[in-house]
Design a protein around this motif. Structure first.
Motif, PDB file in Angstrom:
ATOM      1  N   THR B  89       0.264  -1.085   0.092  1.00 28.03           N
ATOM      2  CA  THR B  89       0.336   0.360   0.124  1.00 28.03           C
ATOM      3  C   THR B  89       0.887   1.237   0.128  1.00 28.03           C
ATOM      4  OG1 THR B  89       0.312   0.324   2.627  1.00 28.03           O
ATOM      5  CG2 THR B  89      -1.791  -0.958   1.129  1.00 28.03           C
ATOM      6  N   PRO B 155     -11.343   0.479   0.473  1.00 27.50           N
ATOM      7  CA  PRO B 155     -10.794   1.421   0.034  1.00 27.50           C
ATOM      8  C   PRO B 155     -11.351   2.185  -2.056  1.00 27.50           C
ATOM      9  CG  PRO B 155      -9.957  -0.833  -0.037  1.00 27.50           C
ATOM     10  CD  PRO B 155     -11.005  -0.613   1.074  1.00 27.50           C
ATOM     11  N   PHE B 165      -0.312  -1.836  -4.756  1.00 30.13           N
ATOM     12  CA  PHE B 165      -1.918  -0.870  -4.880  1.00 30.13           C
ATOM     13  C   PHE B 165      -1.484   0.639  -5.325  1.00 30.13           C
ATOM     14  CE2 PHE B 165      -3.434  -3.715  -1.322  1.00 30.13           C
ATOM     15  CZ  PHE B 165      -4.825  -3.564  -1.687  1.00 30.13           C
ATOM     16  N   VAL B 386      -6.918  -4.602   4.400  1.00 29.64           N
ATOM     17  CA  VAL B 386      -7.511  -3.330   3.615  1.00 29.64           C
ATOM     18  C   VAL B 386      -9.130  -3.869   3.018  1.00 29.64           C
ATOM     19  CG1 VAL B 386      -7.290  -1.978   1.902  1.00 29.64           C
ATOM     20  CG2 VAL B 386      -5.357  -3.079   2.826  1.00 29.64           C
TER      21      VAL B 386
END
Ligand code: HDD
Ligand code: HEM
Ligand code: HEM
Lengths: 333, 480
Positions: B89, B155, B165, B386
């Motif tokens: 991330t 998200p 990501f 997430v």
């Protein structure tokens, strides 16, 4: 890679951030390391007062370093922090104890010695752990598929212990030359007296590390042997700085020793960078492997360009407010 | 015995972040209160506001200091314990955290110095500006960190390439679906915390008849604040819940303790969720109310926990009960706010001992509510880190062993226990010293630009105020 290489820009920014941190938090950690050796309690008051106004801002560079690495080179963050898991904990614990010591020492009477110890111990522990990080960086990390696979104490080797003590000595030198600048009378004389010894210790460790490093890492060996005529300038300049420190300490010049010590740090740091370039997680990953997505690097860069000048202005402003000597029984002028 | 690094890391993260969160929620509210007092002083010239402000700045300095120390730990937690998560991330979390440092932490650090030590050295207007900037800094900090956190719940604006990501739309990522409500709810929680602590401390002084005029004023101000915020917080909380219903239905189902999707669901006041049998025991509830609250219809359908596979369900009992703790405290706050309004008549609010006593106890409740609220939110996200994309087990550091995690967990508990004890001890000393101490006459030696050093009450020695008074010849208030 486009007209300009974001990864290179970010490498420059992170390098700048790290050296800012090392120089700025370095002298206040150094003051903590020297704390037990101070001539008396008044001297300790002065020493602590001399760094108190700027300590907080200095440590913010560390947070910026952490967050910046996560943003620009996440692989460095996600390999080195697990690799140094225990070491990072020790560093943070040191910084916590040191932080609260700053806060409570002035309020304490009978328990003051406790805060003295937690200031000195915390500073030493944090400095040692940071030095060990440098050593572990030179030695490299045990990785497979971009993941650290080594054990919890891989980072603790004779070499990293040496670099740990080496950085402690270096910070202590920054601390003593800072005290020369910020104090007067017997405190300043004490700082003048210890500085040459510290220079000797730092040079000694510096020499051992320089001789040892090529055996730890072939890349370094190769690079130094084949390009010594170019990069040899860096250690030469560092040694020149060391000589300047001693010279100007003899002449009782207040400002130059501190600046020369910073020079020593900068040239050593550059020397380290050229030795390892372009590896940021040695021995396997370069800054290109470690980089985050270009859109993320760009997104942050835009803000950085606007905000950093303002931040530097604040910092300069607060140093300006607290400029001048710190005297016994007084604060700032 | 097998030590689970994932579980231990979760416990460690929950511990360090909860410890950290206690301080900012208080300083965010208090910073604005101080800026408000300084503003009033600038406009009215009334020295009373200055004395109040000085007292609260001392408290602020201590709490802020502890927030900073614990915050430094936080910025390394993602890497040490959640390195896979950090790596995956980083394209989003990295810039968020960096922007927080750049736009908030440096701002706070710079103006905090002026706020703590600049009185009399800079013109009053600049001083007010510094107070304002510190308050703004805490707000900016909240903005970035809650955006990062909300993104983990809802998200948005991203695309996954090679397990990483990538952000394709920054505004969608930063202003993700749950962020506006979470931000609003959190800021109001912080203001409520500030207001209630000021209430509690003022009430404590009023009960002891000390500095009645100043504390009566502070109490009055913070009671108005409470009257406005407590009900509004419930409304915002309701919207926050509706938002969650849309994006994380299983979390809401766990909050309601509703195992099976159904219409006309009761609002449970008490139940013992039994996850093994996917049912509740000893249910006591108000018929139809949960449906009414969540869908605004008596027969509205509420999702059930068992729509989610057992391995993907959060631990229901924790979510269920922590949510009730928060809401109960919220209702209690509303009750106190209304009582305060009724007691306004004839100035009884600062004279009724039972009310003042109750308020002193209320001082701790916002902290409990904040932690309970966060536990609801975060445990309700479990097992996801997430939401819907990455689980906790996937995010944990691969090289981390249970032994290492246990070592640092114990380490943090020990270190924080020591720091916290010292800090609380010191805060109670500031409170006991009250407004009566000579705030301006601090010898220079004691006023380095450090958070905690801004307060000068002796840590372990009562004599120090005498020493200070004599040293400065007892400079009267407001002349510096
Ligand atoms: C003083 C603190 C405080 C008070 C009195 C309340 N809350 Fe709260 N609540 C929080 C402090 C808080 C918090 C700590 O700030 C949380 C955790 C994360 C967040 O966004 O806010 C939270 C989370 C939170 C959530 C979870 C959101 C999610 O799924 O992520 C809901 C549904 C509510 N709240 C609803 C309420 C209701 C209906 C209240 C009625 C009285 C209430 N809260 C009072
Ligand atoms: C709800 C969650 C959080 C809120 C509202 C919040 C807010 C704040 C605020 C307002 C401060 C200023 C100091 C203070 O007022 O005590 C602060 C400090 C800090 N926070 Fe948090 N924070 C939260 C969680 C986190 C997390 C998860 C991290 C790490 C990733 C973090 C990292 C930091 C750091 C590094 C500092 C020290 C900054 C300094 O030196 O001034 N915080 N936080
Ligand atoms: C401000 C107060 C906060 C509190 C009291 C809090 C509380 C918790 C709790 C209780 C857990 C454990 C959940 C579980 O084990 O099921 C947790 C986990 C976690 N939280 Fe928070 N949280 C806070 C804020 C934040 C913020 C601001 C962030 C990120 C920016 C964050 C990120 C995480 C992460 C990464 C985990 C670990 C993984 C997990 O267990 O889900 N938290 N937190």
């Amino acid at each position: 890679m486009g007209p300009f290489d974001l990864n290179l820009i970010w490498a420059g920014i992170i390098a700048f951030g790290i050296i800012m941190y090392v120089l700025m938090d370095g002298f206040d950690l150094g003051v903590g390391i020297l704390f037990p050796f101070a001539p008396d309690n008044d001297a300790r008051d002065v020493m602590m007062n001399s760094v108190a106004p700027v300590w907080d801002g200095n440590e913010t560079w560390l947070i910026l370093g952490g967050a910046g690495l996560l943003a620009a080179f996440p692989l460095v963050y996600s390999i080195i922090l697990p690799a140094l898991y225990i070491g990072v904990f020790l560093m943070l614990a040191g910084l916590i104890f040191r932080g609260v010591a700053f806060e409570f020492r002035f309020k304490a009477k009978s328990s003051r010695y406790l805060w003295d110890w937690s200031f000195a111990g915390g500073s030493s522990l944090a400095a040692f752990a940071q030095g060990a990080v440098v050593g572990s960086y030179i030695e490299g990390y045990n990785t497979v598929d971009k993941v650290f696979v080594g054990g919890p104490f891989d980072w603790l080797t004779p070499f990293t212990v040496l670099t740990g003590f080496g950085l402690m000595a270096g910070y202590a030198l920054l601390g003593s030359t800072w005290i020369i600048m910020k104090s007067e009378g017997y405190i300043q004389r004490w700082a003048y007296r210890i500085t040459p010894y510290l220079v000797m210790v730092v040079l000694g460790v510096f020499a051992i590390i320089s001789l040892w490093t090529p055996f730890v890492d072939e890349l370094v060996q190769h690079r130094w042997l084949s390009y010594f005529h170019i990069i040899g300038i860096l250690p030469t300049l560092a040694v020149l700085c060391a000589w300047k420190i001693i010279h100007y300490v003899r002449k009782r010049q207040e400002g130059v020793p501190f600046v020369a010590t910073m020079g020593m740090f900068v040239f050593t740091f550059l020397g380290l960078l050229v030795s390892k370039w372009p590896y940021v997680v040695p021995p396997n990953y370069t800054l290109y492997d470690a980089a985050s997505a270009p859109e993320s690097q760009l997104f942050l860069l835009v803000g950085l360009l606007f905000v950093v000048p303002v931040v530097v202005a604040y910092t300069a402003w607060s140093y300006w407010i607290f400029r001048g000597k710190v005297r016994v029984g007084e604060g700032y002028h | 015995m097998e030590l689970d690094p994932v579980l231990l890391s979760r416990i460690q993260f929950a511990f360090v972040v909860s410890f950290h969160a206690i301080f900012p929620v208080f300083t965010i509210g208090l910073a604005s209160f101080i800026a408000f007092l300084e503003g009033l002083r600038l406009r009215t010239g009334n020295p009373l506001y200055e004395r109040l402000s000085k007292f609260w700045i001392e408290v602020f300095a201590v709490v802020f200091g502890m927030g900073v120390v614990s915050g430094i730990v936080m910025s390394f937690q993602f890497g040490t314990n959640w390195s896979n998560f950090a790596q995956a991330t980083a394209n989003f979390m990295g810039p968020m955290l960096s922007y927080e440092v750049l736009t908030a932490f440096f701002l706070e650090a710079a103006f905090l110095g002026v706020l703590l030590f600049g009185r009399g050295k800079v013109p009053p207007g600049v001083f007010f500006f510094a107070a304002l900037m510190v308050a703004v800094g805490t707000m900016i900090s909240t903005f970035w960190i809650l955006s990062a956190n909300s993104w983990m719940h809802t998200p948005g604006g991203f695309e996954i390439r090679d397990g990483t990501f990538h952000i394709v739309a920054w505004s969608e990522a930063i202003f993700n679906a749950s962020f506006p409500w979470r931000f609003l709810h959190m800021v109001m929680a912080s203001f409520l915390t500030g207001a209630l602590v000021v209430c509690a401390v003022s009430a404590w002084f009023l009960l002891r008849n000390r500095e009645v005029e100043a504390h009566r004023r502070a109490l009055s101000m913070s009671l108005w604040m409470l009257l406005f915020l407590a009900p509004a917080q419930a409304v915002v909380g309701d919207f926050h819940g509706l938002n969650t219903l849309e994006h994380q239905p299983v979390k809401v189902a766990a909050m309601e303790g509703n195992w099976e999707r159904a219409g006309g669901v009761p609002l449970l006041l008490f139940a013992l969720p039994d996850q093994a049998n996917q049912t509740n025991r000893f249910e006591v509830g108000i018929p139809y109310l949960a449906s009414l609250i969540l869908t605004h219809e008596l027969g509205g359908e509420v999702p059930g926990i068992n729509e989610t596979a057992v391995e993907e369900q959060p631990p229901v009992a924790i979510v269920f009960w922590s949510f009730r703790v928060m809401v109960a405290i919220g209702l209690l706050m509303i009750a106190f706010a209304i009582t305060g309004l009724i007691l306004r008549r004839g100035g009884q609010y600062w004279q009724k001992p039972w009310f003042l006593k109750g308020l002193t106890y209320m001082g701790i409740t916002p902290f409990i509510a904040v932690l309970a609220g966060w536990i609801t939110t975060e445990v309700g996200r479990s097992p996801w880190l997430v939401f819907g994309e990455m689980t906790q087990a996937q995010g944990v550091t691969p090289s981390l062993t249970g032994g290492m995690a246990l070592f640092t967990l114990i380490g943090y508990v020990v270190v924080y226990a020591m720091v916290f004890t010292a800090g609380i001890y010191y805060l109670t000393r500031i409170f006991k010293a009250g407004l009566e101490t000579e705030h301006t006459a601090i010898p220079q030696v004691e006023r380095p630009k450090r958070p905690l050093s801004g307060s000068h009450v002796s840590f372990d020695d009562d004599q120090e105020s005498d020493f200070r008074g004599s040293e400065q010849g007892g400079t009267p208030h407001g002349t510096l």
